[in-house]
Scaffold this motif. Sequence first.
Motif, PDB file in Angstrom:
ATOM      1  N   LYS A   1      -9.156  15.763  -3.715  1.00 28.00           N
ATOM      2  CA  LYS A   1      -7.870  15.415  -3.126  1.00 28.00           C
ATOM      3  C   LYS A   1      -7.944  14.130  -2.302  1.00 28.00           C
ATOM      4  CE  LYS A   1      -4.125  17.341  -0.336  1.00 28.00           C
ATOM      5  NZ  LYS A   1      -3.653  18.519   0.438  1.00 28.00           N
ATOM      6  N   GLY A   2      -9.004  13.987  -1.503  1.00 28.96           N
ATOM      7  CA  GLY A   2      -9.126  12.800  -0.654  1.00 28.96           C
ATOM      8  C   GLY A   2      -9.245  11.520  -1.458  1.00 28.96           C
ATOM      9  N   VAL A   3     -10.044  11.581  -2.524  1.00 26.43           N
ATOM     10  CA  VAL A   3     -10.212  10.401  -3.374  1.00 26.43           C
ATOM     11  C   VAL A   3      -8.903  10.068  -4.080  1.00 26.43           C
ATOM     12  CG1 VAL A   3     -11.440   9.485  -5.367  1.00 26.43           C
ATOM     13  CG2 VAL A   3     -12.659  10.860  -3.678  1.00 26.43           C
ATOM     14  N   ARG A   4      -8.238  11.096  -4.609  1.00 27.65           N
ATOM     15  CA  ARG A   4      -6.958  10.882  -5.276  1.00 27.65           C
ATOM     16  C   ARG A   4      -5.956  10.250  -4.309  1.00 27.65           C
ATOM     17  NH1 ARG A   4      -4.289  12.658  -9.747  1.00 27.65           N
ATOM     18  NH2 ARG A   4      -6.152  13.772 -10.406  1.00 27.65           N
ATOM     19  N   GLY A   5      -5.969  10.701  -3.064  1.00 28.31           N
ATOM     20  CA  GLY A   5      -5.056  10.135  -2.074  1.00 28.31           C
ATOM     21  C   GLY A   5      -5.328   8.668  -1.812  1.00 28.31           C
ATOM     22  N   GLN A   6      -6.613   8.298  -1.779  1.00 30.21           N
ATOM     23  CA  GLN A   6      -6.954   6.891  -1.567  1.00 30.21           C
ATOM     24  C   GLN A   6      -6.503   6.023  -2.742  1.00 30.21           C
ATOM     25  OE1 GLN A   6      -7.967   5.516   1.057  1.00 30.21           O
ATOM     26  NE2 GLN A   6      -8.572   7.254   2.327  1.00 30.21           N
ATOM     27  N   ILE A   7      -6.623   6.557  -3.963  1.00 31.22           N
ATOM     28  CA  ILE A   7      -6.181   5.794  -5.126  1.00 31.22           C
ATOM     29  C   ILE A   7      -4.664   5.627  -5.099  1.00 31.22           C
ATOM     30  CG2 ILE A   7      -6.079   5.758  -7.653  1.00 31.22           C
ATOM     31  CD1 ILE A   7      -8.713   7.265  -7.673  1.00 31.22           C
ATOM     32  N   VAL A   8      -3.962   6.683  -4.679  1.00 29.92           N
ATOM     33  CA  VAL A   8      -2.511   6.585  -4.534  1.00 29.92           C
ATOM     34  C   VAL A   8      -2.162   5.513  -3.505  1.00 29.92           C
ATOM     35  CG1 VAL A   8      -0.449   7.798  -3.742  1.00 29.92           C
ATOM     36  CG2 VAL A   8      -2.078   8.958  -5.262  1.00 29.92           C
ATOM     37  N   PHE A   9      -2.939   5.470  -2.418  1.00 27.11           N
ATOM     38  CA  PHE A   9      -2.703   4.435  -1.397  1.00 27.11           C
ATOM     39  C   PHE A   9      -2.893   3.032  -1.986  1.00 27.11           C
ATOM     40  CE2 PHE A   9      -4.997   1.490   1.393  1.00 27.11           C
ATOM     41  CZ  PHE A   9      -4.004   1.211   2.330  1.00 27.11           C
ATOM     42  N   LEU A  10      -3.993   2.837  -2.723  1.00 29.47           N
ATOM     43  CA  LEU A  10      -4.249   1.525  -3.321  1.00 29.47           C
ATOM     44  C   LEU A  10      -3.122   1.137  -4.265  1.00 29.47           C
ATOM     45  CD1 LEU A  10      -8.075   1.792  -4.175  1.00 29.47           C
ATOM     46  CD2 LEU A  10      -7.028   0.529  -2.300  1.00 29.47           C
ATOM     47  N   THR A  11      -2.669   2.100  -5.061  1.00 27.58           N
ATOM     48  CA  THR A  11      -1.589   1.822  -6.018  1.00 27.58           C
ATOM     49  C   THR A  11      -0.325   1.392  -5.297  1.00 27.58           C
ATOM     50  OG1 THR A  11      -2.530   3.471  -7.533  1.00 27.58           O
ATOM     51  CG2 THR A  11      -0.237   2.798  -7.903  1.00 27.58           C
ATOM     52  N   LYS A  12       0.013   2.097  -4.221  1.00 27.03           N
ATOM     53  CA  LYS A  12       1.227   1.774  -3.468  1.00 27.03           C
ATOM     54  C   LYS A  12       1.145   0.378  -2.857  1.00 27.03           C
ATOM     55  CE  LYS A  12       4.096   3.439   0.368  1.00 27.03           C
ATOM     56  NZ  LYS A  12       4.259   4.485   1.411  1.00 27.03           N
ATOM     57  N   GLU A  13      -0.002   0.048  -2.265  1.00 26.71           N
ATOM     58  CA  GLU A  13      -0.172  -1.270  -1.642  1.00 26.71           C
ATOM     59  C   GLU A  13      -0.103  -2.385  -2.682  1.00 26.71           C
ATOM     60  OE1 GLU A  13      -0.482  -2.305   1.541  1.00 26.71           O
ATOM     61  OE2 GLU A  13       0.027  -0.259   2.142  1.00 26.71           O
ATOM     62  N   LEU A  14      -0.741  -2.166  -3.811  1.00 24.47           N
ATOM     63  CA  LEU A  14      -0.747  -3.197  -4.843  1.00 24.47           C
ATOM     64  C   LEU A  14       0.645  -3.410  -5.438  1.00 24.47           C
ATOM     65  CD1 LEU A  14      -4.111  -2.289  -6.585  1.00 24.47           C
ATOM     66  CD2 LEU A  14      -3.620  -4.429  -5.399  1.00 24.47           C
ATOM     67  N   LYS A  15       1.418  -2.349  -5.570  1.00 23.00           N
ATOM     68  CA  LYS A  15       2.784  -2.497  -6.072  1.00 23.00           C
ATOM     69  C   LYS A  15       3.618  -3.334  -5.111  1.00 23.00           C
ATOM     70  CE  LYS A  15       3.226   1.591  -9.019  1.00 23.00           C
ATOM     71  NZ  LYS A  15       3.876   2.920  -9.205  1.00 23.00           N
ATOM     72  N   GLY A  16       3.410  -3.120  -3.795  1.00 16.96           N
ATOM     73  CA  GLY A  16       4.129  -3.941  -2.825  1.00 16.96           C
ATOM     74  C   GLY A  16       3.756  -5.405  -2.927  1.00 16.96           C
ATOM     75  N   MET A  17       2.473  -5.683  -3.120  1.00 13.94           N
ATOM     76  CA  MET A  17       2.033  -7.071  -3.246  1.00 13.94           C
ATOM     77  C   MET A  17       2.477  -7.675  -4.576  1.00 13.94           C
ATOM     78  SD  MET A  17      -1.706  -7.087  -1.350  1.00 13.94           S
ATOM     79  CE  MET A  17      -2.320  -5.509  -1.879  1.00 13.94           C
TER      80      MET A  17
END
Length: 970
Positions: free
Chosen positions: A27-43
């Motif tokens: 779960k923790g790793v999946r959450g970090q990947i979700v975070f990276l995806t969200k940040e990259l979409k914003g950029m």
Amino acid sequence: MELAEAAVKCLLVKLVSLLKKEYHLQKGVRGQIVFLTKELKGMQDVLEELSEKPAGSVTPFQKRWARSLKELSYDIEDSVDAFMLRVDGGDAHANPRNLTGFSRFIDRMGLIGNIKSVKVAKVRRRIAKELEDITTRVKEVAAWKGRLTIPGATAQPHTKANVDTGIHLLLEDVHKHRHSPVGIDGPAQRLASLLTTHREGLQQNLMVVSIVGLGGVGKTTLAKALYESLETQFQCKAFIPVSLRPDKKSIFKRILRQVRPAARGNNNDGEKDVDELIRDIRKYLSDKRYFIVIDDVWDEEIWKLFEYALVDNSCGSRVIVTTRNFRVAKLCATPVAGALFELEPLSNADSKRLFYKRVFGKDGGNHNQLDEIAGRILKKCGGVPLAIITTASLLASKPKSINEWYRVYRSLGSGLEKDNTDIKRMHDILSLSYYELPSYLRPCLLYLSLFPEDCRIDKDSLVRRWVAEGLVVDEQGGGNLYELYDRGEKYFIELVNRSFIQPLDIDGVDGIPNACSVHDLILDLLISLSVEDNFGLRLDSQNFTTSTDSEVNIRRLSLQDNEVEVSVPETVDLSHVRSVIAFGDAFNWAPPLSRFKFLRALDLEGFPRKNNHPKELRRLHHLRYLQLRGYLQKEVLEEIGNLQHLKMLDLSHAYVSQLPVSITRLRNLQSLLVGSDVKMPQGIGSLSKLEEMSWIEVEPNTAAELGKLTEMRVLCVHGLGYDEAGDQAFLQSLSNLRNLLGLFITESEMCSLDDLPDPGQAPVGLRFFRGTETTFQQMPRWFSWLSELSGLTITVNNLTQDDIDMLGALPELRLLQLEVAENGTIAQEQLSIGSDKLFQSLEAFKFKHCARCWLVLSQGVMTRLQKLELYFEVRKRDDGAIDVGLENLTSLKHVTVEVDCYGANIRQVEDVETKLRDALDAHPKNPTLELSRVATHCMERDEHSSGRHQSFGRPADDDDYSDNDSDASK
């Protein structure tokens, strides 16, 4: 911006795929990947806004931010790829210690159950530290967004590309000389007069004329026009491009092969040095009247070699040299008979005519409301045709309004001020159009910076490279090769339409170029942009140079064919190189493949070479695209079978007789291209993901396995008609290929496709069928099921009215080339195309037959037909009648007629041609007419000129005689 945007898009697709697939992430790793995806979409949103800003308005800080984001995206993507490769089992030789941070932490978390020897707490602490490093970098780059202050912008919608007829009109004018290219008619006449003066004299000196002028001013266009108009007056000829850094041996090999074409492929020229080649050229030209164009000579040294090869044999030979250098021009022009011709920029009138012709189409027309702003824009273009065409191409795709043109004018800045160099001026103009390209096109265009000057670049190979490197983004993540290729081909057409690349070898059926070249000035621009953006590195000189930023990684490497070996120092990190392309013998000094850890695309001439062993191939775990040319050892072919994630394998230009069984292990392969003489191994049907395959010989075992390849979209085969069992196996397999979109058949004997087990099981989605060098017994009846068929090229032995009616009912048929074999039959002398809405989508139609038959076109048929090509055998039309109903083709623009003159006299031929011209003159659309004659040496003499009938060749009543001269097959 566009490179960063492409990199982020590719990474986002992979992150989404990582989340969707069953990798058992905690779960923790999946959450970090979700975070990276969200940040990259914003950029990514920020990058899209930056890409829409006017040229020159992006700040240095914004450029630095985009570059940092691009490099970060590449690094994360490499890590994700390494992780996914290990989880999917494709990296059997991988050592966990060699994985990069991001892949290592996911690897250890995702596979923690398999790591018995490491305490969970220790692993989690290490994972947390590595994850922290990645997320820290992402957060740092993301934090810069607040300092960018970008106004809102709306992205332009992506529209379907169509070939721009404007550029083809310009090309046809140059090629066929119906009209001189804009602005060169006067210079061409003067130079032609100079070159042909005293050509009938017995003692004529060699004449060398040099054409000098600014890059892009039209020197090559003028030289090419002269070459094509005068070449028939000489015994041998050659047109040789030189370029800035010429390969002397290659140049003189080309001269020898062009002036001595009969010996091509049957000599040992490749083993000779420059001096030997020059001696061979001098010996061959010693008693010949020759015409040679040497295009784009940059320095005096290379001209001195040319001068030594050119024999002054008093045969009236002619040489044209084009150059940007006045010193070279003065040196080249022979003092007695030659001349130095300075090609000036276009006049204001010619500039305006060329500009409007490119913006508004063939006629240009008058546009008084835009004249004032057009004049200002043209003043900045300085009469340079390349700048005019490029700027006009930009405006052609925009609203024809004064405000929009003023916006473009203001964006031009002061690029043509007197204190700038010529190249700087051109770069300013071309840079504007480059930055006005849609963001998805810029990386694809920049990729051309990896190719040498004067290189013929194959379209299919280029598009496949774009796809393999992610420049054609798979936004849906479906991985459908055909759809990506189709999108990439549209990108290619857009670049042609915008005049950034020059089309070559335009297909006579669909009008799409099969190849392209890049003008030197545009290549110079692309190289400079590539260095600035760290897109790729060219090794084309003795100096190893890269971007001034030593912290960035090399991503693409192009090894140019040089006389001097160019090596990459061991200290240079090549582990992040994604693409390697080597030309000629350059791979002799290429670094070992083991230095390229994340290589995705590899294109080589011959393998192995000095620094590389075949076994190094198996370590290229990330390789997606592989093209090998030249001679290949058997061991190399065996090693290819270890590239488990390879998607595209191109051996079509390699010397291979048979593929090994190991090839059948490439379960991810989507495209397999080989030559027509290559034998397939048993088990080819196991390549279940194949979407494209060529050229496959139809023999029983291979043909039977084709039916297992149900994902096949494009299939190219040869050898039908030689083996009945093979033909039946092929037809059985064909009924299983429900996804087939293109079927291409060549080099086959007389054959039939009518024996499908069930016509209802035909590949009903087929869009293209092309049969070349093959005659079919009759039109396959299952064609009536092909409701999506768009292009058809076929030669049949028997043609009936029912066949015409069947084809006419196909709702999507746009391009049709229909030929009846030379000894074939047509059921009746008249084939009618009736008025019941037949061929309503047809745009181009070519009909050729040798029977006593003609078409009759009724009113209301072929309402969209623009191009018609017909074959007319004069002696089989007793009255010379051509009343076929051309006036009923309401959209007709161009007619091509091939007139077969065998057995006819000149009066009959001229009568037919006159009637054709009269018929088209009366046509309401006034279409253009292009006439050509074949078998003219078999025409009969007129009685008044010879006193009796006498044919040039065989008697006119010999109906069995078939003229096979090459002109008759055009």
